[in-house]
Design a protein around this motif. Structure first.
Motif, PDB file in Angstrom:
ATOM      1  N   VAL A   3       0.830  -1.146   0.007  1.00 46.53           N
ATOM      2  CA  VAL A   3       0.183   0.121  -0.078  1.00 46.53           C
ATOM      3  C   VAL A   3       0.808   1.263   0.015  1.00 46.53           C
ATOM      4  N   ARG A   6       0.529   7.206   2.652  1.00 48.52           N
ATOM      5  CA  ARG A   6      -0.261   8.183   2.411  1.00 48.52           C
ATOM      6  C   ARG A   6       0.164   9.675   2.787  1.00 48.52           C
ATOM      7  N   GLY A  43       1.603   2.723   3.317  1.00 44.85           N
ATOM      8  CA  GLY A  43       0.196   2.895   3.978  1.00 44.85           C
ATOM      9  C   GLY A  43      -0.456   1.573   4.601  1.00 44.85           C
ATOM     10  N   PRO A  54      -6.050  -4.758  11.418  1.00 45.24           N
ATOM     11  CA  PRO A  54      -4.827  -3.876  10.921  1.00 45.24           C
ATOM     12  C   PRO A  54      -5.193  -2.907  11.781  1.00 45.24           C
ATOM     13  N   ARG A  55      -3.952  -2.364  12.123  1.00 47.14           N
ATOM     14  CA  ARG A  55      -3.781  -1.126  12.880  1.00 47.14           C
ATOM     15  C   ARG A  55      -2.528  -0.388  12.550  1.00 47.14           C
ATOM     16  N   THR A  56      -2.491   0.884  12.423  1.00 47.85           N
ATOM     17  CA  THR A  56      -1.147   1.488  12.350  1.00 47.85           C
ATOM     18  C   THR A  56      -1.010   2.777  13.342  1.00 47.85           C
ATOM     19  N   TYR A  58      -1.634   6.085  15.222  1.00 52.17           N
ATOM     20  CA  TYR A  58      -2.854   6.756  15.139  1.00 52.17           C
ATOM     21  C   TYR A  58      -2.919   8.221  15.581  1.00 52.17           C
ATOM     22  N   ASP A  66      -1.251   2.458  19.696  1.00 44.06           N
ATOM     23  CA  ASP A  66      -1.782   1.497  18.311  1.00 44.06           C
ATOM     24  C   ASP A  66      -0.554   1.515  17.369  1.00 44.06           C
TER      25      ASP A  66
ATOM     26  N   TRP B 124     -13.109   3.605  12.310  1.00 43.60           N
ATOM     27  CA  TRP B 124     -12.108   4.810  12.858  1.00 43.60           C
ATOM     28  C   TRP B 124     -10.565   3.953  13.015  1.00 43.60           C
ATOM     29  N   THR B 125     -10.617   2.826  13.249  1.00 41.96           N
ATOM     30  CA  THR B 125      -9.619   1.990  13.486  1.00 41.96           C
ATOM     31  C   THR B 125      -8.640   1.804  12.349  1.00 41.96           C
ATOM     32  N   PRO B 127      -6.189   1.671   9.331  1.00 39.55           N
ATOM     33  CA  PRO B 127      -5.019   2.289   8.817  1.00 39.55           C
ATOM     34  C   PRO B 127      -5.424   3.273   7.615  1.00 39.55           C
ATOM     35  N   GLY B 128      -5.111   4.597   7.738  1.00 44.13           N
ATOM     36  CA  GLY B 128      -5.663   5.509   6.671  1.00 44.13           C
ATOM     37  C   GLY B 128      -6.587   6.509   7.436  1.00 44.13           C
ATOM     38  N   MET B 130      -6.965   9.121  10.822  1.00 39.80           N
ATOM     39  CA  MET B 130      -6.167   9.228  11.750  1.00 39.80           C
ATOM     40  C   MET B 130      -6.485  10.619  12.278  1.00 39.80           C
ATOM     41  N   PRO B 131      -6.372  10.985  13.433  1.00 34.51           N
ATOM     42  CA  PRO B 131      -6.784  12.498  13.890  1.00 34.51           C
ATOM     43  C   PRO B 131      -6.062  13.468  12.950  1.00 34.51           C
ATOM     44  N   SER B 232      -7.227  -1.066  -2.908  1.00 35.33           N
ATOM     45  CA  SER B 232      -5.721  -0.922  -3.038  1.00 35.33           C
ATOM     46  C   SER B 232      -5.217   0.359  -1.983  1.00 35.33           C
ATOM     47  N   GLY B 233      -5.998  -0.208  -0.768  1.00 33.41           N
ATOM     48  CA  GLY B 233      -5.772   0.522   0.427  1.00 33.41           C
ATOM     49  C   GLY B 233      -6.181   1.846   0.737  1.00 33.41           C
ATOM     50  N   LEU B 252      -6.115   9.340   2.901  1.00 28.91           N
ATOM     51  CA  LEU B 252      -6.245   9.577   4.490  1.00 28.91           C
ATOM     52  C   LEU B 252      -7.505  10.289   4.678  1.00 28.91           C
ATOM     53  N   ARG B 377     -10.263   0.865  21.610  1.00 28.59           N
ATOM     54  CA  ARG B 377      -9.181   0.407  20.295  1.00 28.59           C
ATOM     55  C   ARG B 377      -8.526  -0.832  20.801  1.00 28.59           C
TER      56      ARG B 377
END
Lengths: 105, 461
Positions: A3, A6, A43, A54-56, A58, A66, B124-125, B127-128, B130-131, B232-233, B252, B377
């Motif tokens: 990915v 971003r 990403g 999945p997490r990354t 945050y 996270d 909201w959890t 990847p992509g 985010m705050p 594609s993410g 994002l 979370r």
């Protein structure tokens, strides 16, 4: 892991730091956190929860946990609170947080 | 016997300002901050960015003066230091480089700032998502610009970040705002007071003008946020606005619903807290100097109630002056005289808050999200499971935590406490809900590090 990042990293001059992510070589500008380096690299997820979600990174400020990854053999390291250093070995974490160290398989 | 006169926890605008005034008044000051550099979140890496990243703006660059003022022989700044315990005395226990130690002081100032209000909705959890503030931290610390991003939520920070992205050449794809026209109308009675903060008001208007000029599409009164991932993410973001279902695909999704005080340390210290209904958050009780009901403990900055960076610097100055007075370095008359400027600045800085609080409130479907939303979370607890537990009789944060593990993960409730309160208060407007308990260690710590800590001197609890 295919990915695209971003984020677009500004072409600023400065040194770069080499590290590995799950054994593959990667690099990032000097002075950034491990979490920033991982987000600039891809990403995709950097942690999977107990349920496999999945997490990354945050919150980027040490609040949400996270961004936990294994850094130089130490699991549950907050990537957003750790500055990237030359030669660091970073591994993504899956499943339960492990008390004893090492990433869970 | 105290090892230093004053320990300040947090090197943001409040902590830095207090340190400078206390040190100039003759006190030995130790500042501890978790991050690698002083500045707090608002002025993050400001001293490292002196001659670059101009898109962050003048208000950000103004923070360099506060950082430079830390260069004083009476100030010791330790970064990368995480405070995890506070005892009576006061004594502060903190971890740095995987080693913990305890330091005592006559005074402790808690200036730990705010965190973004959690913005839970289905997806909201991922990847992509985010705050928005987190993306801003990446802009400040790593020169990383959000690519093809949608900004969603409400509040002044959303406009600031949109403007910074425009100036950096990476404008947002769209702004999806949750505030409604009736909310804006209900805020207008607060406008006359907000005029005392005219420069802030003007700045806000100029940000909105910049967003208009850049022709960034805006949706308002948006609700029903939902995010999924494409093959594609990318993030597929759906919501409701203008009476229609809307869908945007973006790299994002950056969300924001204002900030709330980080109160783990003040709650763990036993300071009384109250619910600030206008700001929708708990905050510690304190007097106009920042003194609390606990001996030796002051609070200042956004951790004591949201006011923004300028208010925080003024509150830090007032706390610094009061601590000098309590240390016998200033008479109360001199303290009062010297406080006049900071008090006036604090009044001006806070004048716009009632307007902002009323105009940009967090929407109800974020405060108490739909059943299929993950609330906790860390432990992956859904709003539906929490509502079920409430129906079965669970009362308060603790019973939910015991029955569902909600809030039991490493973030210790920082990402779910606010939402849990929203769910607990659904349909019970009049019933007060006490703040959840916070206990040491207020940040996770390795057992080995705990074991290696030499026992502190016995103090009655």
């Amino acid at each position: 892991m295919n990915v695209a990042s971003r984020f677009r990293t500004l072409p600023e001059t400065g040194d770069r730091v080499q590290f590995t992510l799950d054994g593959a070589p990667a690099s990032a500008p000097a002075g950034v956190t491990v979490a920033a380096a991982l987000l600039a690299h891809s990403g995709a997820w950097t942690r999977q929860t107990v349920k496999g979600a999945p997490r990354t990174a945050y919150c980027m400020m040490g609040v949400c946990f996270d961004c936990l990854v294994e850094v130089d053999g130490t699991p549950n390291t907050q990537a957003c609170m750790t500055l990237l250093r030359e030669g660091m070995t970073v591994r993504r974490q899956t499943g339960l947080r492990d008390l004893n160290g090492g990433h869970c398989g | 016997m105290a090892e230093v006169d004053l320990i300040i926890i947090g090197a943001g605008p409040a902590g830095m300002s207090a340190a400078a005034f206390a040190a100039r008044g003759g006190l030995q000051v130790l500042i501890l901050d978790e991050q690698p550099h002083p500045g707090g979140q608002i002025y993050r890496n400001v001293a490292q960015n002196r001659s670059k990243r101009g898109f962050l703006g003048q208000a950000y660059a103004a923070g360099t003066d506060l950082v430079d003022a830390l260069d004083h022989p009476h100030i010791t700044l330790l970064t990368g230091a995480t405070v995890w315990r506070l005892d009576k005395g006061p004594q502060v226990t903190w971890s740095r480089g995987a080693k913990s130690q305890t330091t005592s002081a006559a005074h402790v100032l808690l200036a730990t700032g705010a965190q973004e209000r959690p913005v839970p909705f289905p997806g909201w959890t991922l990847p992509g998502v985010m705050p928005a503030g987190a993306a801003q931290i990446l802009m400040k610390t790593a020169g990383m610009l959000p690519k093809d991003a949608v900004l969603a939520g409400s509040g002044p920070l959303l406009y600031l970040i949109a403007a910074q992205m425009i100036d950096a050449g990476s404008p947002p794809q769209a702004l999806v705002e949750t505030q409604t026209f009736p909310q804006m109308l209900s805020a207008t009675p607060h406008l006359p007071r907000a005029l005392f903060g005219l420069p802030t008001l003007r700045k806000g208007l100029s940000l909105i003008a910049k967003i208009r000029k850049a022709a960034v599409p805006r949706y308002t009164a948006a609700s029903g946020f939902h995010a999924t991932t494409t093959e594609s993410g990318n993030i597929l973001f759906s919501f409701r606005a203008n009476g229609r279902d809307q869908r945007l695909t973006c790299g994002l999704l950056l969300t924001h619903q204002g900030v709330i005080p980080g109160t783990h340390i003040t709650r763990a210290a036993g300071i009384e807290h109250y619910w600030n209904a206008a700001q929708g958050a708990f905050q510690p009780e304190h007097d106009l100097w920042g003194a609390t009901d606990q001996p030796g403990l002051h609070v200042a900055g956004d951790g004591a109630g949201i006011g923004g960076a300028e208010a925080a610097a003024s509150a830090g100055e007032l706390a610094g002056l009061n601590i000098l007075c309590q240390s016998g370095r200033l008479s109360s008359d001199t303290r009062n005289q010297r406080a006049a400027r900071a008090r006036a600045a604090l009044f001006r800085a806070r004048a716009i808050r009632p307007f902002l609080d009323a105009a940009y409130p967090p929407p109800t479907d974020i405060l108490a999200p739909s059943d299929n939303t993950i609330v906790c979370r860390c432990e992956e607890v859904s709003a539906g499971a929490i509502r079920q537990a409430i129906r079965e009789g669970a009362q308060g944060h603790r019973q939910i935590k015991t029955s569902l593990r909600c809030g039991m993960g490493p973030c210790q409730g920082r990402m779910c406490d606010a939402t849990l309160r929203g769910l607990l208060s659904e349909g019970k407007a009049s019933q007060p809900i006490s703040p959840p308990r916070a206990r040491s260690p207020i940040k996770p710590i390795a057992l080995g590090e705990l074991a290696a800590l030499s026992p502190p001197q016995e103090e009655p609890a």
